[in-house]
Design an enzyme around this catalytic site. Structure first.
Site, short mmCIF file in Angstrom:
data_model
loop_
_atom_site.label_atom_id
_atom_site.label_comp_id
_atom_site.label_asym_id
_atom_site.label_seq_id
_atom_site.Cartn_x
_atom_site.Cartn_y
_atom_site.Cartn_z
N GLU A 1 20.59 100.00 -21.51
CA GLU A 1 19.36 100.90 -23.10
C GLU A 1 19.48 102.19 -23.22
OE1 GLU A 1 16.93 98.58 -23.90
OE2 GLU A 1 16.85 96.67 -22.39
N CYS B 1 9.32 97.05 -17.89
CA CYS B 1 11.04 97.57 -16.97
C CYS B 1 10.65 99.06 -18.06
CB CYS B 1 11.64 96.56 -18.00
SG CYS B 1 11.85 94.92 -17.26
#
Length: 221
Positions: A89, A152
């Site tokens: 990410e 998350c």
């Protein structure tokens, strides 16, 4: 006779995964993390810990871990069903916007993770170099541009805010990796051993790469 000094413990790498969620018996993120527990990578010891899939409580647990271990590197893992690769990410955003409730039944909508804090933080991991190393090891990997707005992202943003503002954590690097399902849970999925190897390679790359590469950003989600 003066006792010889004890050898210093190697610096720590903290890897976290989440507990089971949504009726699943297990969470691949935690299975990967605990498989890496106590391994030595590039002169560092890996410590695994489980976070609850609960807004607020996950960050409280993370705070305890950061204070106890003062790691040099932190990689938080989470499940992203529907993805077919390890997703590194790029950015965490300052919003909790839950489509479904967490494990405690909470469902925040359009609430900041940290009130008054920046809108976003970028990962400080060398995500493109990590992707290249994972691919070279035969592990599907990609760079993702969104970590969502569920627990998350909540943990990802909270981690990056702490690394940016807590003095005792100065110099530590951190970020978030989403992982696919295990094959027994559904498709697409990746075998546990392959994902563990991918994270091991990624950790080694993060510990030995000072600056990220500029090419090969990978797939966009």
């Amino acid at each position: 006779m003066v006792a010889a000094p004890r050898p210093a413990r190697p610096a720590a790498v903290l890897v976290t995964g989440f507990d089971a969620f949504g009726g699943d018996a297990l969470n691949p993120s935690w299975e990967i993390a605990r498989a890496l527990h106590r391994r030595q990578v590039a002169g560092h010891r890996v410590l695994a810990a489980q976070l609850p899939t609960v807004f607020g409580a996950a960050l409280a647990r993370l705070d305890e871990l950061l204070a106890a271990h003062r790691p040099a590197l932190v990689i938080c893992l989470g499940l992203a069903a529907g993805r077919a690769a390890l997703s590194l990410e790029r950015v965490a955003i300052n919003v909790d916007d839950a489509r479904i409730p967490d494990n405690a039944g909470a469902q925040p909508i359009d609430v900041p993770v940290v009130a008054g804090a920046p809108a976003a933080y970028f990962s400080t991991l060398p995500i493109k170099a990590m992707r290249q190393a994972m691919l070279a090891a035969g592990v599907p990997a990609e760079v993702s541009q969104t970590a969502g707005t569920f627990v998350c992202n909540h943990v990802f943003y909270g981690l990056m805010h702490r690394l940016a503002t807590v003095r005792r954590l100065a110099g530590a690097r951190g970020g978030f990796v989403h992982v696919p399902l295990l094959p027994a849970q559904g498709a697409p999925g990746l075998p546990l051993a392959l994902m563990v190897e991918g994270l091991r390679v990624g950790i080694r790359t993060a510990l030995t790469t000072a600056e990220d590469v500029r090419a090969g950003a990978g797939a966009v989600h």
